[in-house]
Design a protein around this motif. Structure first.
Motif, mmCIF file in Angstrom:
data_model
loop_
_atom_site.group_PDB
_atom_site.id
_atom_site.type_symbol
_atom_site.label_atom_id
_atom_site.label_comp_id
_atom_site.label_asym_id
_atom_site.label_seq_id
_atom_site.Cartn_x
_atom_site.Cartn_y
_atom_site.Cartn_z
ATOM 1 N N VAL A 32 0.832 -1.100 0.009
ATOM 2 C CA VAL A 32 0.133 0.070 -0.012
ATOM 3 C C VAL A 32 0.750 1.167 0.000
ATOM 4 C CG1 VAL A 32 -1.690 1.144 1.271
ATOM 5 C CG2 VAL A 32 -1.969 -0.978 0.994
ATOM 6 N N GLY A 33 1.911 1.122 0.808
ATOM 7 C CA GLY A 33 2.683 2.464 0.816
ATOM 8 C C GLY A 33 3.523 2.536 -0.528
ATOM 9 N N GLN A 35 2.569 1.465 -3.481
ATOM 10 C CA GLN A 35 1.723 1.948 -4.460
ATOM 11 C C GLN A 35 1.365 3.368 -4.482
ATOM 12 O OE1 GLN A 35 -1.662 -0.671 -5.430
ATOM 13 N NE2 GLN A 35 -0.652 -2.401 -4.569
ATOM 14 N N CYS A 36 1.082 3.639 -3.400
ATOM 15 C CA CYS A 36 0.713 5.173 -2.886
ATOM 16 C C CYS A 36 1.788 6.074 -3.552
ATOM 17 C CB CYS A 36 0.508 5.489 -1.535
ATOM 18 S SG CYS A 36 -0.188 6.992 -1.006
ATOM 19 N N LEU A 40 1.523 8.948 -6.788
ATOM 20 C CA LEU A 40 1.962 10.199 -6.476
ATOM 21 C C LEU A 40 2.952 10.656 -7.369
ATOM 22 C CD1 LEU A 40 1.413 10.540 -2.670
ATOM 23 C CD2 LEU A 40 -0.309 11.144 -4.431
ATOM 24 N N ALA A 56 -7.263 5.248 -5.514
ATOM 25 C CA ALA A 56 -7.183 5.109 -4.171
ATOM 26 C C ALA A 56 -8.234 4.251 -3.368
ATOM 27 C CB ALA A 56 -7.576 6.889 -3.917
ATOM 28 N N LEU A 59 -6.583 1.059 -2.877
ATOM 29 C CA LEU A 59 -5.604 1.289 -1.743
ATOM 30 C C LEU A 59 -6.524 1.087 -0.509
ATOM 31 C CD1 LEU A 59 -3.037 3.748 -2.905
ATOM 32 C CD2 LEU A 59 -2.620 1.383 -3.103
ATOM 33 N N GLN A 97 -5.388 -2.241 -10.435
ATOM 34 C CA GLN A 97 -4.083 -1.175 -10.428
ATOM 35 C C GLN A 97 -3.818 -1.125 -11.759
ATOM 36 O OE1 GLN A 97 -5.077 0.880 -8.457
ATOM 37 N NE2 GLN A 97 -3.656 0.806 -6.456
#
Length: 426
Positions: A32-33, A35-36, A40, A56, A59, A97
């Motif tokens: 998750v971290g 991909q975030c 961005l 989002a 996520l 995704q």
């Protein structure tokens, strides 16, 4: 009277499947971290327009899955199916995704292989292969159905259908080979661990036998002197005129002398089995004479079924004799009114069985056959007969099996190579 503190068993280690689920949760937090950060960077740093809101949502779904897993984990056991479901959720999230960010042209499409490797390591064989099929289908879906990403001119590229097909074939081949070899390696490791656990169990049992042997040999030494004194006193009593005139008293003295001699024989057997010198040379006999001697010496009534055929010369093994005596004692203590000892030879293997019509074995005793103090009797020290017999047979290269008979009673079968008892000549 001295009291001994009760030793509680150590707490059971956390189940391996639960630990694996915890690792999956940790890996999902990292995903998750990652991909975030990637979304961005690509959207705002490189200027590539991504559907940030739908991505989002994916996520957020992964975060919710982690929270639900963390809340439910302490309350239910983790199964292979739950691990499989968790990995399938990760594959679905990755597929969504990728579908939103270019499909097979996205360089992160190779993350499907990570799911395959984790499945091969953590799951049963059928679910590992099912995950290969699911990831292969997901790869094909994102390759065929995903819309192309609108890239700036300096990043724009296109992949030919032939290249996409080759990429998919390469993925399927890599996934199949990974699962094939990783599952085999995992099976070999499990087999090695099981073998090491069995060896540790055997070492613990043999250490227990050594301690019992030291205690038994010490007790045998201590019992030797009083038994000899009792034997001398009985001999003196027998020569007394008052006892000679009373046939009943003389018969009782004879019976006591016979029991004392039996006790001395048992003590000598313990010392012989412990490897100590008792003044007796190894007894040369035959297999039939050895077994009939055990039946004759046992105080109860035993039917001996002789299926040996040609007799074989052997060296009498006192430990084996004591093991057979223990099995006869167990049958009598189980309330048997009829006990049968059967002996035969099958391709160089001596097969001996003790059958009785007693109460049989409990399920707990059969499940833990051969372990010390495994008995349905409440008295102290019970449960050593089958344990000692099992280890005597194992020392001689044989095996012991026990079962309940359909019409009541039980049967214990001993098998050992005749070569372990055979009389060798120089």
């Amino acid at each position: 009277m001295a009291t001994h503190p009760i030793r509680l068993p150590p707490p059971a280690p956390e189940d391996a499947a639960a630990r694996n689920m915890r690792q999956l949760v940790l890996l999902r937090w990292l995903a998750v971290g990652g991909q975030c950060a990637t979304i961005l960077t690509v959207h705002y740093g490189l200027g590539i327009q991504l559907p940030v809101a739908p991505m989002a949502v994916v996520l957020a779904a992964l975060v919710m899955l982690n929270v639900m897993t963390g809340l439910g984990h302490p309350h239910w056991p983790v199964t292979n199916f739950q691990l499989f479901g968790a990995l399938v959720c990760d594959v679905v999230a990755l597929t969504v995704q990728l579908h939103l960010s270019g499909g097979a042209a996205n360089p992160f499409v190779s993350l499907y292989l990570l799911q395959v490797v984790m499945g091969a390591v953590l799951l049963h064989a059928w679910s590992s292969w099912a995950l290969v099929g699911i990831t292969s289908a997901a790869f094909a879906i994102v390759a065929l159905a995903s819309p192309p990403l609108n890239l700036p001119p300096w990043l724009a590229t296109s992949l030919s259908p032939a290249y996409i097909l080759g990429l998919w074939c390469n993925f399927v081949l890599a996934a199949v080979l990974l699962v094939l070899f990783v599952t085999r390696i995992a099976a070999n490791l499990r087999s090695r661990d099981a073998h090491l656990a069995a060896m540790r169990q055997r070492a613990a049992e043999e250490d227990h036998i050594i301690r019992m042997g030291l205690l038994a040999s010490g007790a045998a030494h201590e019992l030797g002197t009083p038994l000899s004194s009792i034997s001398v006193l009985l001999g003196d009593w027998k020569s007394e005129p008052a006892i000679r005139r009373e046939p009943r008293l003389a018969a009782e003295v004879d019976e006591m002398q016979a029991e004392v001699m039996r006790c001395k024989s048992i003590v000598s057997g313990i010392l012989f089995a412990a490897g100590e010198v008792t003044g007796e040379a190894p007894e040369r006999t035959t297999l039939r004479r050895f077994l009939t001697g055990i039946v004759a010496a046992w105080p109860g009534r035993v039917l001996f079924e002789d299926r040996l055929g040609d007799d074989r010369p052997i060296v009498a093994d006192r430990a084996l004799g004591q093991a057979l005596t223990n099995l006869l004692d167990n049958a009598a203590e189980a309330g048997a009114s009829a006990i049968t000892l059967t002996a035969g030879l099958e391709d160089g293997i001596v097969v001996m069985s003790v059958r009785d019509d007693g109460n049989g074995f409990s399920a707990e005793v059969l499940a833990a056959l051969g372990r010390p103090y495994n008995s349905s009797k409440d008295r102290k020290g019970a449960g050593l007969g089958l344990f000692l017999a099992t280890n005597v047979l194992r020392t001689l290269g044989g095996t012991l099996q026990a079962r309940n008979l359909g019409n009541g009673g039980a049967e214990t079968v001993l098998r050992l190579p005749i070569a372990s008892l055979a009389l060798t000549t120089a």
